[in-house]
Scaffold this motif. Structure first.
Motif, mmCIF file in Angstrom:
data_model
loop_
_atom_site.group_PDB
_atom_site.id
_atom_site.type_symbol
_atom_site.label_atom_id
_atom_site.label_comp_id
_atom_site.label_asym_id
_atom_site.label_seq_id
_atom_site.Cartn_x
_atom_site.Cartn_y
_atom_site.Cartn_z
ATOM 1 N N ARG A 80 5.142 -11.479 1.697
ATOM 2 C CA ARG A 80 4.049 -9.760 1.581
ATOM 3 C C ARG A 80 2.757 -10.208 0.682
ATOM 4 N NH1 ARG A 80 4.821 -4.861 3.117
ATOM 5 N NH2 ARG A 80 7.065 -5.220 4.982
ATOM 6 N N LEU A 81 2.878 -11.096 -0.059
ATOM 7 C CA LEU A 81 1.813 -11.223 -1.028
ATOM 8 C C LEU A 81 0.871 -12.221 -1.142
ATOM 9 C CD1 LEU A 81 0.836 -11.397 -4.265
ATOM 10 C CD2 LEU A 81 2.930 -13.446 -4.599
ATOM 11 N N LEU A 82 1.587 -13.117 0.226
ATOM 12 C CA LEU A 82 0.582 -13.864 0.603
ATOM 13 C C LEU A 82 -0.270 -14.041 1.849
ATOM 14 C CD1 LEU A 82 2.551 -17.643 0.410
ATOM 15 C CD2 LEU A 82 0.805 -17.265 -0.530
ATOM 16 N N PHE A 83 0.433 -12.691 2.629
ATOM 17 C CA PHE A 83 -0.565 -12.131 3.623
ATOM 18 C C PHE A 83 -1.010 -11.103 3.068
ATOM 19 C CE2 PHE A 83 -1.052 -9.105 6.542
ATOM 20 C CZ PHE A 83 -1.338 -9.639 7.641
ATOM 21 N N GLN A 84 -0.980 -10.660 1.690
ATOM 22 C CA GLN A 84 -2.122 -9.966 1.731
ATOM 23 C C GLN A 84 -3.501 -10.443 1.122
ATOM 24 O OE1 GLN A 84 -0.770 -7.059 -1.202
ATOM 25 N NE2 GLN A 84 -2.532 -5.946 -1.465
ATOM 26 N N ARG A 118 3.313 -9.846 -7.592
ATOM 27 C CA ARG A 118 1.675 -9.174 -7.924
ATOM 28 C C ARG A 118 1.249 -9.489 -9.110
ATOM 29 N NH1 ARG A 118 3.351 -4.381 -3.711
ATOM 30 N NH2 ARG A 118 1.898 -5.869 -2.204
ATOM 31 N N HIS A 119 2.364 -9.618 -10.238
ATOM 32 C CA HIS A 119 1.654 -9.470 -11.573
ATOM 33 C C HIS A 119 1.155 -10.955 -12.061
ATOM 34 C CE1 HIS A 119 1.657 -9.199 -15.638
ATOM 35 N NE2 HIS A 119 1.677 -10.067 -16.162
ATOM 36 N N GLU A 120 2.304 -12.041 -11.472
ATOM 37 C CA GLU A 120 1.763 -13.732 -12.010
ATOM 38 C C GLU A 120 0.807 -14.181 -10.829
ATOM 39 O OE1 GLU A 120 3.228 -15.047 -14.270
ATOM 40 O OE2 GLU A 120 4.362 -12.429 -14.837
ATOM 41 N N VAL A 121 0.831 -13.586 -10.089
ATOM 42 C CA VAL A 121 -0.424 -14.233 -9.284
ATOM 43 C C VAL A 121 -2.048 -13.524 -9.914
ATOM 44 C CG1 VAL A 121 -1.127 -12.505 -7.250
ATOM 45 C CG2 VAL A 121 -0.871 -14.830 -7.031
ATOM 46 N N GLY A 122 -2.211 -12.622 -10.401
ATOM 47 C CA GLY A 122 -2.836 -11.979 -10.822
ATOM 48 C C GLY A 122 -3.247 -12.790 -12.602
ATOM 49 N N HIS A 123 -2.605 -13.998 -13.127
ATOM 50 C CA HIS A 123 -3.224 -14.531 -14.001
ATOM 51 C C HIS A 123 -3.488 -15.740 -13.361
ATOM 52 C CE1 HIS A 123 -1.044 -13.094 -17.120
ATOM 53 N NE2 HIS A 123 0.208 -12.465 -16.789
ATOM 54 N N TYR A 124 -2.462 -16.193 -11.917
ATOM 55 C CA TYR A 124 -3.325 -17.131 -11.586
ATOM 56 C C TYR A 124 -4.943 -16.856 -11.312
ATOM 57 C CZ TYR A 124 -4.971 -20.081 -7.123
ATOM 58 O OH TYR A 124 -5.460 -21.625 -6.501
ATOM 59 N N TYR A 125 -5.147 -15.313 -10.507
ATOM 60 C CA TYR A 125 -6.626 -15.475 -10.552
ATOM 61 C C TYR A 125 -7.583 -15.330 -11.399
ATOM 62 C CZ TYR A 125 -5.858 -15.368 -5.113
ATOM 63 O OH TYR A 125 -5.568 -15.787 -4.149
ATOM 64 N N GLN A 126 -7.149 -14.832 -12.089
ATOM 65 C CA GLN A 126 -7.406 -14.947 -13.812
ATOM 66 C C GLN A 126 -8.227 -16.063 -14.076
ATOM 67 O OE1 GLN A 126 -4.745 -14.370 -16.682
ATOM 68 N NE2 GLN A 126 -5.871 -16.159 -17.142
ATOM 69 N N LEU A 164 -3.528 -4.847 -6.243
ATOM 70 C CA LEU A 164 -2.800 -4.826 -4.973
ATOM 71 C C LEU A 164 -1.494 -4.353 -4.478
ATOM 72 C CD1 LEU A 164 -1.597 -8.845 -5.838
ATOM 73 C CD2 LEU A 164 -4.016 -7.410 -4.155
ATOM 74 N N HIS A 165 -0.957 -3.509 -5.586
ATOM 75 C CA HIS A 165 0.210 -1.926 -5.086
ATOM 76 C C HIS A 165 -0.993 -1.014 -3.976
ATOM 77 C CE1 HIS A 165 3.007 -4.042 -6.955
ATOM 78 N NE2 HIS A 165 2.477 -3.241 -8.789
ATOM 79 N N ILE A 166 -2.430 -0.571 -4.664
ATOM 80 C CA ILE A 166 -2.728 0.572 -4.197
ATOM 81 C C ILE A 166 -3.081 -0.135 -3.215
ATOM 82 C CG2 ILE A 166 -4.738 2.090 -5.116
ATOM 83 C CD1 ILE A 166 -3.360 1.786 -7.358
#
Length: 350
Positions: free
Chosen positions: A104-108, A180-188, A253-255
């Protein structure tokens, strides 16, 4: 999340489905078209390429993999760098459920147009270490480092996750939320840290060069500031500027995903039926790529109020137990701008 249909009978089908609940056809997710396709055991030819079931099909993965890809694992499976051993069936059962959240994360991320560069193609690329403290009895620390997201599979267990949530005083804790939180670190790290947006990021979130270990120790010793609700989305976001960014990214991502799901479900809130609302109808959108953050959050305000009322009617806690003060609105606006800028530059990696 978009609405999906069975390719045979056109009945609604869930994103994770391996078989249509209506006609019984075997179905699987096809990344290039972002749709569900027929998925017979022998494979299916799509645009001159044969697509096969992922080798983790028996563990619940419904993604398809191109026969000429050089791997029996689908794209999501190949991003898992470390996983439980084959004989650890207890952990593998938890991995199967976690896999649904990962896909689900990857699709988004793909739907938003964000770049996904796998670890096996680039140093510092995205990878997931999905390990189990439950079966190994060893400590697994959830976190991110140099593109690698580490997740404790024990978090998929409701009792374990809820006990941790209560102990830490959190309003919300899910496996998808962790991802979603941890992938936020990746994109940061790949979109902000060494780019032109870093100065604005520091102005909004604080100077990330502050010692991380000291910040952690201070947070767990003294807790969040008494007035944290005035400027942060959560208590955890107060710990360090990068945690604030990751928490804000996760909420973005939630919103956006919940709004997109509502749009795909045909949800419209009629203004003349909402007490205390005098404006036009609220119609969530499939995409807010061309909108500003105020439009996103205006739609979200009314939709989340409605969803919270629905979950309370079922005797459950609020679906979205958070408030968004003006400073967080500005931070979400920054994340929105970073995402849209990255999407405009991304040419896709799969």
């Amino acid at each position: 999340m978009r609405a999906f249909r069975c390719p045979v009978c056109q009945q609604f089908a869930f994103f994770e489905a391996q078989a249509c609940s209506g006609c019984g056809a075997a179905i699987g997710f096809h990344i290039p078209t972002r749709t569900l396709m027929q998925a017979p055991a022998e494979g299916v030819v799509i645009d001159s390429t044969r697509w096969l079931r992922c080798s983790s099909w028996s563990w619940g993965c419904n993604w398809l993999v191109a026969e000429n890809s050089g791997s029996a694992q689908c794209f999501a499976g190949r991003l898992i760098r470390h996983r439980p051993e084959a004989d650890d069936t207890i952990a593998l059962e938890k991995l199967a459920r976690t896999g649904n959240a990962l896909r689900r994360l990857l699709f988004q991320l793909l739907d938003l147009g964000l770049p996904i560069e796998p670890y096996y193609e680039k140093d510092g690329g995205l990878a997931f270490d999905l390990l189990s403290s439950f079966s190994s009895k060893e400590t697994v620390t959830i976190g991110h480092a140099n593109g690698v997201v580490t997740i404790d599979l024990a978090e998929i267990l409701d009792a374990h996750r809820e006990s941790v949530r209560v102990r830490l005083g959190e309003a919300y804790r899910t496996m998808l939320g962790h991802l979603r939180h941890e992938v936020g670190h990746y994109y940061q790290s790949i979109l902000v840290e060494n780019g032109p947006a870093i100065d604005e990021c520091r102005e909004l979130f604080g100077d990330e060069r502050a010692d991380y270990r000291e910040s952690i120790d201070r947070h767990y010793k003294f807790g969040a500031p008494a007035d944290w609700q005035a400027a942060y989305i959560s208590e955890y976001a107060t710990m360090h500027p990068w945690e604030d960014f990751a928490e804000t990214f996760a909420h973005y991502l939630h919103i956006t995903d919940t709004l997109a799901t509502a749009a795909a479900s045909g949800v419209v809130l009629h203004g003349d039926r909402i007490d205390g609302y005098t404006q036009e109808d609220v119609a969530p959108r499939h995409s807010y790529a061309d909108s500003d953050i105020s439009t996103i959050l205006s739609d979200w305000h009314w939709l989340s109020l409605m969803l919270n009322r629905v979950t309370r009617a079922m005797g459950k806690a609020d679906l979205y137990p958070f408030t968004i003060p003006e400073p967080v609105t500005v931070k979400l606006g920054f994340v929105h701008a970073v995402v849209r800028s990255a999407a405009a530059k991304s040419v896709g990696s799969i």
